[in-house]
Scaffold this active site. Structure first.
Site, short mmCIF file in Angstrom:
data_model
loop_
_atom_site.label_atom_id
_atom_site.label_comp_id
_atom_site.label_asym_id
_atom_site.label_seq_id
_atom_site.Cartn_x
_atom_site.Cartn_y
_atom_site.Cartn_z
N CYS A 81 0.87 -1.18 0.00
CA CYS A 81 0.00 0.00 0.00
C CYS A 81 0.90 1.22 0.00
O CYS A 81 1.62 1.47 0.97
CB CYS A 81 -0.90 -0.01 1.23
SG CYS A 81 -1.90 1.49 1.42
N CYS A 220 -4.79 6.77 -3.63
CA CYS A 220 -4.23 5.42 -3.69
C CYS A 220 -2.83 5.55 -4.28
O CYS A 220 -2.68 5.88 -5.45
CB CYS A 220 -5.10 4.51 -4.55
SG CYS A 220 -4.42 2.83 -4.76
#
EC number: 5.1.1.7
Length: 286
Positions: A81, A220
């Site tokens: 991530c 993101c």
């Protein structure tokens, strides 16, 4: 009691749980604390929940390292991530009073440099290879139609299906993303990231429907890298170009080419608190 802190990387919200926490069921804890209707409440706003929990463990070597396990709201545990790594690096730099950190993830080590509120992370190598993403096809998926949308598949530590559109703001992402996210060609699913080139050179607007969150997030980081990779692969920009990627939560800088790809952007500490790890109530008093 468990000491936690809330952080966001360009609007991507994470709860961080450090070394001292003893939580037997991390999945149940994450599902409860990240719930957008009943999860952890911000002490000064009406925001509840988060995009995931980062369980961190520090190793004070040279350079210092922090091991990160990312658990998403649905209980899944992705290998990588981008904004989570940046938040982990900033948290560790504060704990250890250092600017240089290596964040170890399921996708490998990610060296990070902390400069005030900005964090730069060196990403792992990208891949369009079907076996790396993975895909149920022998050939790379480059600008091919899935459910009527032209997508390019790439892994940036996690799989992304990138679609370049005329205007990301005009797209009903909640409608077009799930059929792509669950398409048969992606045996492990995929994040769905859409982008359009902005009026300024080397700038892309971004929106991402995240696997595991099962909805759109404010930013993101792996999706920003995926946009840059797909833009180069499809001839929209040249390798080595510094790109500004603008998700709803702010701006990220992606540098590609040569031996390194980097992701840079702001990280903000929101608050610290302590919680009863066995409680289903996660309101925080001002």
């Amino acid at each position: 009691m468990v000491r936690i802190s809330k952080w966001n990387g360009t609007g991507n919200e994470f709860v961080i749980v450090g070394d001292a926490a003893d939580i037997e069921d991390r999945v149940a804890f994450t599902k409860a604390i990240c719930d957008r209707a009943s999860g952890l409440a911000h002490p000064k706003t009406d925001v509840q929940g988060a995009d995931g929990v980062l369980f961190l463990s520090v190793n004070q070597g040279t350079p210092p390292r922090v091991e990160m396990q990312h658990v998403q709201p649905d209980g899944s545990m992705p290998d990588m991530c981008g904004n989570g790594v940046r938040c982990a690096a900033k948290w560790a730099s504060t704990e250890l009073d250092t600017r240089t950190i290596v964040v170890d993830t399921g996708a490998g080590p990610h060296p990070a440099e902390v400069n005030g509120h900005s964090v730069e992370v060196r990403m792992q190598e990208l891949s369009f290879a079907p076996s790396d993403i993975p895909l149920r096809t022998a050939n790379p998926l480059i600008a091919e139609a899935i459910n009527g949308v032209s997508v390019t598949a790439v892994t940036t530590g996690v799989p992304h299906a990138v679609a370049f559109v005329e205007d990301v703001h005009a797209v009903d992402l909640s409608a077009i993303a799930p059929p792509i996210r669950y398409a048969d060609v992606f045996p492990e699913g995929a994040n769905v990231t859409i982008a359009h080139e902005g009026p300024d050179n080397n700038r892309y607007c971004q929106r991402t429907f995240e696997r595991g969150v099962e909805g759109e997030t404010a930013a993101c980081g792996t999706g920003a890298i995926a946009i840059a990779a797909a833009a180069i692969k499809t001839g929209r920009t040249q390798a080595g170009t510094e790109l500004t990627i603008a998700p709803p939560g702010g701006e990220l800088t992606v540098q590609t080419g040569g031996e390194r790809t980097t992701l840079t952007g702001p990280v903000k500490h929101e608050f610290d608190t302590t919680l009863d790890s066995d409680s289903s109530e996660f309101a925080v008093s001002p």
